[in-house]
Design an enzyme around this catalytic site. Structure first.
Site, short mmCIF file in Angstrom:
data_model
loop_
_atom_site.label_atom_id
_atom_site.label_comp_id
_atom_site.label_asym_id
_atom_site.label_seq_id
_atom_site.Cartn_x
_atom_site.Cartn_y
_atom_site.Cartn_z
N ASN A 80 0.88 -1.17 0.00
CA ASN A 80 0.00 0.00 0.00
C ASN A 80 0.91 1.22 0.00
OD1 ASN A 80 -2.34 -1.58 0.16
ND2 ASN A 80 -2.22 -1.68 2.39
N HIS A 95 6.52 -1.48 3.75
CA HIS A 95 6.34 -2.89 4.12
C HIS A 95 5.57 -3.60 3.02
CE1 HIS A 95 3.19 -0.35 5.81
NE2 HIS A 95 2.34 -1.33 5.54
#
Ligand code: 5GP
Ligand code: ZN
Length: 114
Positions: free
Chosen positions: A87, A100
């Site tokens: 994201n 991440h």
């Protein structure tokens, strides 16, 4: 970055269930799993998002992807299929601004995502 949650996990100041680690990457279980396997893979070095990681231009993005695949194999989801999600930015749902990769698997995953 002392005020970054994931830097604090790298520094072992905040506990996490670590499943795999290399010299430059760390993989740990998401605290709020969205699938039977939901592991976060991060570079230990702080970069705010995938765009900044891509610009790092030192093979670090490569390392993150390789660790994601190693985790998928270790978790037993590589054969059936798994999803790797970055994201990137608030509009895409990013809430922690230390890049991440979500590694998701262990159930059927629909497309398109929400
Ligand atoms: P994002 O929304 O930025 O793509 O993903 C952040 C993820 O970090 C979320 O899935 C959330 O559940 C997870 N998360 C937030 N705080 C913690 C924490 O303290 N420990 C762990 N292991 N995961 C966290
Ligand atoms: Zn950080």
């Amino acid at each position: 970055m002392s005020d970054c949650l994931f830097c604090q996990i790298v520094a072992k100041e905040i506990p996490a269930e670590i499943v795999y680690e290399t010299g430059r990457t760390l993989a740990f279980r998401d605290v709020n799993p969205q699938a039977p396997t939901h592991v976060l893979v991060i570079p230990k070095q702080h970069h705010r998002d995938a765009a900044e990681l891509a610009r790092a231009d030192d093979g670090l993005a490569d390392d993150v992807l390789k660790t994601a695949h190693t985790v998928a194999v270790q978790e037993g989801v590589a054969e059936d299929g798994y999803r790797v999600v970055f994201n990137t930015g608030p509009g895409a749902g990013q809430t922690v601004f230390h890049v991440h990769a979500h590694v998701l698997g262990g159930r059927g995953l629909t497309w398109p995502p929400g």
